[in-house]
Scaffold this motif. Structure first.
Motif, mmCIF file in Angstrom:
data_model
loop_
_atom_site.group_PDB
_atom_site.id
_atom_site.type_symbol
_atom_site.label_atom_id
_atom_site.label_comp_id
_atom_site.label_asym_id
_atom_site.label_seq_id
_atom_site.Cartn_x
_atom_site.Cartn_y
_atom_site.Cartn_z
ATOM 1 N N LEU A 92 29.190 85.507 54.293
ATOM 2 C CA LEU A 92 30.611 85.611 54.451
ATOM 3 C C LEU A 92 31.034 86.921 55.111
ATOM 4 N N LEU A 93 30.533 87.890 55.414
ATOM 5 C CA LEU A 93 30.716 88.904 56.178
ATOM 6 C C LEU A 93 30.793 88.535 57.721
ATOM 7 N N GLY A 94 29.784 87.606 57.753
ATOM 8 C CA GLY A 94 29.669 87.177 59.243
ATOM 9 C C GLY A 94 30.825 86.507 59.934
ATOM 10 N N TYR A 95 31.780 85.930 58.621
ATOM 11 C CA TYR A 95 33.073 85.590 59.572
ATOM 12 C C TYR A 95 34.190 86.855 59.953
ATOM 13 N N GLY A 96 33.788 88.081 59.480
ATOM 14 C CA GLY A 96 34.528 89.118 59.871
ATOM 15 C C GLY A 96 35.984 88.878 59.203
ATOM 16 N N PRO A 97 37.142 89.313 60.073
ATOM 17 C CA PRO A 97 38.645 89.195 59.498
ATOM 18 C C PRO A 97 39.059 87.893 59.202
ATOM 19 N N GLU A 98 38.113 86.885 59.830
ATOM 20 C CA GLU A 98 38.693 85.644 59.906
ATOM 21 C C GLU A 98 38.519 84.578 58.764
ATOM 22 N N THR A 131 36.181 79.481 46.666
ATOM 23 C CA THR A 131 37.215 79.338 47.156
ATOM 24 C C THR A 131 37.764 80.245 48.608
ATOM 25 N N VAL A 132 37.540 79.872 49.791
ATOM 26 C CA VAL A 132 37.924 80.640 50.870
ATOM 27 C C VAL A 132 38.764 79.975 51.629
ATOM 28 N N ARG A 133 39.574 80.780 52.499
ATOM 29 C CA ARG A 133 40.418 80.425 53.472
ATOM 30 C C ARG A 133 40.044 80.875 54.815
ATOM 31 N N ALA A 134 39.542 80.149 55.907
ATOM 32 C CA ALA A 134 39.113 80.385 57.182
ATOM 33 C C ALA A 134 40.452 80.190 58.159
ATOM 34 N N SER A 135 40.446 81.222 59.246
ATOM 35 C CA SER A 135 41.411 80.976 60.222
ATOM 36 C C SER A 135 41.240 80.041 60.955
ATOM 37 N N PRO A 136 42.253 79.400 61.620
ATOM 38 C CA PRO A 136 42.121 78.308 62.952
ATOM 39 C C PRO A 136 41.107 78.761 63.853
ATOM 40 N N ARG A 137 41.083 79.942 64.296
ATOM 41 C CA ARG A 137 39.779 80.384 64.988
ATOM 42 C C ARG A 137 38.675 80.081 64.686
ATOM 43 N N MET A 138 38.046 79.823 63.495
ATOM 44 C CA MET A 138 37.074 79.441 62.819
ATOM 45 C C MET A 138 36.555 77.870 62.693
ATOM 46 N N ASP A 150 31.043 72.883 61.879
ATOM 47 C CA ASP A 150 29.626 72.812 62.158
ATOM 48 C C ASP A 150 28.884 73.020 60.676
ATOM 49 N N GLU A 151 29.541 73.701 59.829
ATOM 50 C CA GLU A 151 28.963 73.940 58.505
ATOM 51 C C GLU A 151 29.344 73.410 57.203
ATOM 52 N N PHE A 152 30.382 72.678 57.387
ATOM 53 C CA PHE A 152 30.980 72.205 56.069
ATOM 54 C C PHE A 152 31.218 70.745 56.187
ATOM 55 N N PRO A 153 30.837 69.856 55.455
ATOM 56 C CA PRO A 153 31.342 68.403 55.408
ATOM 57 C C PRO A 153 32.918 68.389 55.296
ATOM 58 N N PRO A 154 33.455 67.350 55.653
ATOM 59 C CA PRO A 154 35.101 67.112 55.601
ATOM 60 C C PRO A 154 35.483 66.685 54.153
ATOM 61 N N ASP A 155 34.842 66.729 53.225
ATOM 62 C CA ASP A 155 35.042 66.842 51.924
ATOM 63 C C ASP A 155 35.268 68.115 51.256
ATOM 64 N N PHE A 156 34.650 69.022 52.065
ATOM 65 C CA PHE A 156 34.845 70.431 51.348
ATOM 66 C C PHE A 156 35.893 71.194 51.834
ATOM 67 N N TRP A 157 36.748 70.580 52.695
ATOM 68 C CA TRP A 157 37.643 71.550 53.021
ATOM 69 C C TRP A 157 39.162 70.649 53.446
ATOM 70 N N GLU A 158 39.945 71.388 53.541
ATOM 71 C CA GLU A 158 41.332 70.497 53.497
ATOM 72 C C GLU A 158 42.280 71.550 54.781
ATOM 73 N N LYS A 159 43.097 71.068 55.764
ATOM 74 C CA LYS A 159 43.576 71.813 56.767
ATOM 75 C C LYS A 159 45.040 71.945 56.288
ATOM 76 N N GLU A 160 45.524 73.218 56.409
ATOM 77 C CA GLU A 160 46.630 73.749 55.862
ATOM 78 C C GLU A 160 47.846 73.724 56.899
ATOM 79 N N GLU A 161 49.146 73.625 56.770
ATOM 80 C CA GLU A 161 49.911 73.596 57.833
ATOM 81 C C GLU A 161 49.946 74.390 59.033
ATOM 82 N N ASN A 162 49.641 75.781 58.775
ATOM 83 C CA ASN A 162 49.264 76.598 59.707
ATOM 84 C C ASN A 162 48.147 76.645 60.507
ATOM 85 N N GLY A 163 47.263 75.484 60.122
ATOM 86 C CA GLY A 163 46.105 75.206 60.835
ATOM 87 C C GLY A 163 44.853 76.024 60.266
ATOM 88 N N SER A 164 44.926 76.896 59.257
ATOM 89 C CA SER A 164 43.772 77.483 58.528
ATOM 90 C C SER A 164 43.121 76.392 57.635
#
Length: 300
Positions: free
Chosen positions: A268-274, A224-231, A237-251
């Motif tokens: 995972l490190l390829g995402y850097g701090p995002e 379970t991971v959280r990606a920033s809106p910038r990602m 590109d990398e995840f089907p829609p049923d793999f993720w949900e968008k949070e109120e802050n855009g993450s």
């Protein structure tokens, strides 16, 4: 031989509309008299071909003539031309003449509504060389050998019987019978080095269901991971829609499973701090250790 020559004469006339008997005789290494007999044979077969004698003359087809194409509808002819056009992505110099011949046979202009390009953005031509070598090896049923970099970081020498080239996602793969595993496996072309053909030939095997040929990892781990809106672009590109949900802050809160190996941490490190790993805790700890080692490289 005559049938083949007759067809080629028609192809030439479709492309050039006019050619002299002497040019055709030199091309096919026969006498001009033989060419005129060929013209008579074509005319008797219903092809509207005729010969203009004298200066400026030549062998011609009547204007607006195309070969009988009643077996294919207009839509089917367009679909065929589009399919062949897509083949240019892998071997343009071989497909271009075929496209020109089909366009002439169908009496239609090519509609360039699609362009497919499988080549990488980098300028390296190694992938193209491997593609051509593997194509010939598959057609000739020839064994190949190469060094292969596996996802666990190891490099092994492989000898394989190539059966099919396969494009999936973003990359080319070779489906081959691996003589180490005694089974079919997919090999990513970009991870191959020193690819070469061997003089040994093989008998074609029955190809299995697609998924069964993939290397099965030792274990999979649920993440379970959280990606920033910038990602957002990477998430889409990398995840089907049923793999993720968008949070109120855009993450993006993403849940997925991956093999627990070296590639996982590189990814995972390829995402850097995002990106932040929420669970499991052992992956968080491993990423922290790796990040600290990276930091030491820049402090020394």
């Amino acid at each position: 031989m005559q049938i083949s020559r007759l067809f080629e004469i028609v192809y030439l006339l479709l492309e050039r509309r006019s050619v002299t008997a002497r040019e055709l005789a030199e091309r096919f290494e026969v006498s001009p008299r033989t060419i005129y007999r060929d013209v008579d044979a074509l005319a008797q077969a219903g092809i509207p071909v005729y010969a203009d004698r004298g200066q400026g003359g030549g062998i011609r087809l009547m204007e607006q003539f195309v070969l009988n194409k009643s077996l294919l509808s207009v839509k089917e002819r367009r679909e065929l031309l589009a399919s062949v056009q897509g083949m240019q992505a892998v071997r343009e110099e071989e497909v271009q003449p075929l496209l020109e011949k089909l366009s002439s046979l169908f009496g239609a202009e090519r509609e360039d509504w699609i362009e497919v390009d499988f080549s990488p953005w980098t300028s390296s031509g190694e992938l193209g060389k491997y593609f051509q070598l593997l194509k010939e090896a598959i057609l000739n049923r020839q064994v190949v050998c190469f060094s292969y970099s596996a996802a666990n970081g190891s490099t092994v020498e492989r000898t394989a019987e190539p059966h099919r080239l396969f494009f999936r996602g973003y990359d080319w793969y070779l489906l081959a019978w691996c003589r180490i595993r005694s089974d079919f496996r997919y090999f990513k072309l970009t991870r191959m080095r020193g690819l070469a053909t061997l003089p040994e030939h093989f008998e074609k095997r029955n190809i299995p269901e697609r998924e069964s040929a993939y290397e099965q990892p030792d274990s999979q781990i649920e993440l379970t991971v959280r990606a920033s809106p910038r990602m957002a672009y990477r998430v889409y590109d990398e995840f089907p829609p049923d793999f993720w949900e968008k949070e109120e802050n855009g993450s993006f809160l993403i849940r997925f499973a991956m093999p627990q190996n070296e590639w996982l941490y590189s990814y995972l490190l390829g995402y850097g701090p995002e990106l932040e790993v929420i669970a499991p805790p052992q992956v968080r700890e491993e990423l922290l250790e790796r990040a600290e080692k990276i930091l030491k490289n820049y402090k020394s």
